[in-house]
Design an enzyme around this catalytic site. Structure first.
Site, PDB file in Angstrom:
ATOM      1  N   LYS A   1       0.668  -1.166  -0.072  1.00  0.00           N
ATOM      2  CA  LYS A   1       0.013   0.005  -0.053  1.00  0.00           C
ATOM      3  C   LYS A   1       0.962   1.431   0.200  1.00  0.00           C
ATOM      4  O   LYS A   1       0.400   2.298  -0.698  1.00  0.00           O
ATOM      5  CB  LYS A   1      -0.789   0.073   1.179  1.00  0.00           C
ATOM      6  CG  LYS A   1      -2.018  -1.024   1.128  1.00  0.00           C
ATOM      7  CD  LYS A   1      -3.364  -0.194   0.968  1.00  0.00           C
ATOM      8  CE  LYS A   1      -4.375  -1.319   0.370  1.00  0.00           C
ATOM      9  NZ  LYS A   1      -5.259  -2.082   1.267  1.00  0.00           N
TER      10      LYS A   1
ATOM     11  N   LYS B   1      -3.788 -10.243  -7.262  1.00  0.00           N
ATOM     12  CA  LYS B   1      -4.943 -10.509  -6.329  1.00  0.00           C
ATOM     13  C   LYS B   1      -6.284  -9.398  -7.024  1.00  0.00           C
ATOM     14  O   LYS B   1      -6.145  -8.230  -7.182  1.00  0.00           O
ATOM     15  CB  LYS B   1      -4.791  -9.847  -4.999  1.00  0.00           C
ATOM     16  CG  LYS B   1      -5.878 -10.683  -3.952  1.00  0.00           C
ATOM     17  CD  LYS B   1      -5.554  -9.961  -2.717  1.00  0.00           C
ATOM     18  CE  LYS B   1      -6.007  -8.401  -2.481  1.00  0.00           C
ATOM     19  NZ  LYS B   1      -6.399  -8.056  -1.410  1.00  0.00           N
TER      20      LYS B   1
ATOM     21  N   LYS C   1     -10.912  -4.693  -4.824  1.00  0.00           N
ATOM     22  CA  LYS C   1     -12.183  -4.145  -4.925  1.00  0.00           C
ATOM     23  C   LYS C   1     -12.229  -2.726  -5.527  1.00  0.00           C
ATOM     24  O   LYS C   1     -13.216  -2.190  -6.045  1.00  0.00           O
ATOM     25  CB  LYS C   1     -12.472  -3.822  -3.474  1.00  0.00           C
ATOM     26  CG  LYS C   1     -13.299  -4.809  -2.886  1.00  0.00           C
ATOM     27  CD  LYS C   1     -13.551  -4.405  -1.270  1.00  0.00           C
ATOM     28  CE  LYS C   1     -12.370  -5.009  -0.321  1.00  0.00           C
ATOM     29  NZ  LYS C   1     -11.901  -4.361   0.965  1.00  0.00           N
TER      30      LYS C   1
HETATM   31  P1  TYM Z   1     -10.055  -6.810   2.774  1.00  0.00           P
HETATM   32  O1  TYM Z   1     -11.006  -5.800   2.911  1.00  0.00           O
HETATM   33  O2  TYM Z   1      -8.937  -6.365   1.817  1.00  0.00           O
HETATM   34  O3  TYM Z   1     -10.499  -7.972   2.257  1.00  0.00           O
HETATM   35  C1  TYM Z   1     -11.707  -8.757   2.842  1.00  0.00           C
HETATM   36  C2  TYM Z   1     -11.669 -10.190   2.990  1.00  0.00           C
HETATM   37  O4  TYM Z   1     -11.785 -10.728   1.568  1.00  0.00           O
HETATM   38  C3  TYM Z   1     -10.795 -11.388   1.217  1.00  0.00           C
HETATM   39  N1  TYM Z   1     -10.204 -11.131   0.059  1.00  0.00           N
HETATM   40  C4  TYM Z   1      -9.902 -12.257  -1.001  1.00  0.00           C
HETATM   41  N2  TYM Z   1      -9.959 -13.515  -0.793  1.00  0.00           N
HETATM   42  C5  TYM Z   1      -9.725 -14.188  -1.974  1.00  0.00           C
HETATM   43  N3  TYM Z   1      -9.304 -13.603  -2.952  1.00  0.00           N
HETATM   44  C6  TYM Z   1      -9.208 -12.215  -3.186  1.00  0.00           C
HETATM   45  N4  TYM Z   1      -8.998 -11.868  -4.590  1.00  0.00           N
HETATM   46  C7  TYM Z   1      -9.411 -11.404  -1.992  1.00  0.00           C
HETATM   47  N5  TYM Z   1      -9.570 -10.145  -1.799  1.00  0.00           N
HETATM   48  C8  TYM Z   1     -10.028 -10.040  -0.547  1.00  0.00           C
HETATM   49  C9  TYM Z   1      -9.529 -10.964   2.238  1.00  0.00           C
HETATM   50  O5  TYM Z   1      -8.693 -11.891   2.812  1.00  0.00           O
HETATM   51  C10 TYM Z   1     -10.438 -10.744   3.537  1.00  0.00           C
HETATM   52  O6  TYM Z   1     -10.715 -11.789   4.330  1.00  0.00           O
HETATM   53  N6  TYM Z   1      -7.925  -6.025   7.281  1.00  0.00           N
HETATM   54  C11 TYM Z   1      -8.916  -6.589   6.414  1.00  0.00           C
HETATM   55  C12 TYM Z   1     -10.388  -6.334   7.182  1.00  0.00           C
HETATM   56  C13 TYM Z   1     -10.324  -6.441   8.592  1.00  0.00           C
HETATM   57  C14 TYM Z   1     -10.470  -7.715   9.342  1.00  0.00           C
HETATM   58  C15 TYM Z   1     -10.383  -7.438  10.610  1.00  0.00           C
HETATM   59  C16 TYM Z   1     -10.661  -9.225   8.830  1.00  0.00           C
HETATM   60  C17 TYM Z   1     -10.324  -5.400   9.375  1.00  0.00           C
HETATM   61  N7  TYM Z   1     -10.348  -6.065  10.690  1.00  0.00           N
HETATM   62  C18 TYM Z   1     -10.469  -8.192  11.674  1.00  0.00           C
HETATM   63  C19 TYM Z   1     -10.667 -10.034   9.616  1.00  0.00           C
HETATM   64  C20 TYM Z   1     -10.727  -9.636  11.164  1.00  0.00           C
HETATM   65  C21 TYM Z   1      -8.941  -6.156   4.990  1.00  0.00           C
HETATM   66  O7  TYM Z   1      -8.263  -5.303   4.445  1.00  0.00           O
HETATM   67  O8  TYM Z   1      -9.556  -7.125   4.205  1.00  0.00           O
END
Ligand code: TYM
Length: 338
Positions: free
Chosen positions: A120, A202, A205
């Site tokens: 990032k 990857k 979003k």
């Molecule tokens: P974030 O918002 O980037 O992604 C959310 C969840 O989706 C999964 N993910 C994917 N899995 C498979 N393939 C992909 N291309 C893909 N893109 C995203 C991520 O692994 C995630 O599970 N920091 C976290 C959010 C968060 C969180 C937490 C998660 C904040 N606090 C506490 C668990 C527990 C994040 O940025 O995820």
């Protein structure tokens, strides 16, 4: 779930997603799909990680709209608000408070090693702010506040859950057993869905970052178009090989996750068939997978009062549990009781 009790015998499951862009097929297969149907075994807490989004600049109106859409999509994906606690992270002030405390127990060296921070900060070179750096301490707070047992996430978040465990261990080592040790839960299929235009990266979003993303709200014709254009290779053989055939392997993972077919069955089914047929089949499977979600989310979004009620109740239940942990932490570190 009518009442959440801090001494409930059930284990706890918790996860969150940043409303930093539209939810994608990756968000669904890597995370949300593994959240649902777990209410018998677990008390389930799922949130919109809005505090985390502002580590990167957001347009306020877009953030607000996407956050509500995300709540509607959680429900449309099968998370029944009567049985799962659904809430906005910013509505439960204990996240920010415990986040601060844990900042003081997360080491500069370990935060510097986080892959997401490195990625990032390379992408946002003009805005490498403190929040981007200390983000994992807030994520640790998200998890530890609820004494979560299991954290279902995609592959890319495993490092953050592991750091959460290190922080918990450090804190418990000083103050006794305050936090439960959480385990990451990474799905076997779908843990890392790649972009359809760049199978090296990857699926993201953000549209700017990934024009090859499939979102939960995409219409069938858009989904079919994206799969038709998916990057593959020149071999014309449907075979799982993540080293040499990244595009095809990604499509196979998606197809497997969407249909339940094994990778071996998929290889057998497509012997002698071209990539055109395969891409069409994958596209159609995704259209059918996402159709009910899109339709239900669209219906729910027309009922803002219902969404407001769900998130207000969710925040209240979450806050009740979070406050117990926060109070314990404040006492342990030596703050005077309120
Ligand atoms: P974030 O918002 O980037 O992604 C959310 C969840 O989706 C999964 N993910 C994917 N899995 C498979 N393939 C992909 N291309 C893909 N893109 C995203 C991520 O692994 C995630 O599970 N920091 C976290 C959010 C968060 C969180 C937490 C998660 C904040 N606090 C506490 C668990 C527990 C994040 O940025 O995820």
């Amino acid at each position: 779930m009518n009442e959440v009790s801090a001494s409930a015998p059930k284990k706890r499951m918790l996860s969150g997603i940043k409303p930093s862009g539209d939810l994608t097929l990756g968000s669904y297969l890597g995370a949300i799909r593994n959240w649902k149907g777990r209410e018998e075994e677990f008390e389930c807490f799922y949130f919109m990680a809005d505090l985390h989004t502002i580590t990167v600049r957001q347009n306020p109106a877009d953030l607000r709209r996407r956050s509500l859409e995300q709540l509607a999509q959680y429900i449309a994906c099968g998370l029944d608000p009567e049985k799962n606690v659904l809430f906005f992270q910013s509505h439960v002030h204990q996240h920010a408070e415990l986040g601060w405390v844990l900042n003081c127990y997360a080491m500069f060296g370990e935060l510097s090693r986080m892959t997401q921070f490195k990625d990032k900060s390379a992408k946002n070179a003009d805005n490498i702010n403190g929040g981007l750096f200390t983000y994992p301490a807030l994520m640790a707070a998200d998890i530890l506040l609820y004494q979560a047992d299991l954290v279902p996430v995609g592959d890319d978040q495993k490092q953050h859950v592991e750091l959460t465990r290190d922080i918990a261990k450090r804190f418990n080592g000083i103050y006794g057993d305050v936090f439960k040790m959480p385990e990451p839960y990474i799905p076997k299929v779908g843990a890392r869905i790649m972009s359809l235009v760049n199978p090296e990266a990857k699926m993201s979003k953000s549209e700017d970052e990934d024009p090859g993303r499939v979102t939960l709200m995409d219409k069938p014709e858009d989904i079919m178009r994206l799969f038709k254009r998916a990057v593959t290779d020149s071999e014309s053989c449907v075979r799982f090989d993540t080293e040499n055939k990244k595009g095809i392997s990604n499509l196979m993972s998606i197809y497997s996750a969407a249909t339940g077919l094994s990778l071996e069955q998929i290889e057998n089914d497509f012997v002698g068939k071209g990539y055109g047929d395969f891409k069409k089949a994958v596209g159609e499977s995704v259209v059918e997978l996402l159709r009910p979600i899109r339709e239900e989310a669209t219906r729910l979004l027309a009922d803002k009062a219902y969404l407001q009620k769900v998130c207000a109740e969710g925040a209240q239940k979450a806050s009740y549990v979070a406050e117990k942990t926060l109070r314990k932490v404040y006492k342990k570190v030596g703050f005077v009781a309120r």
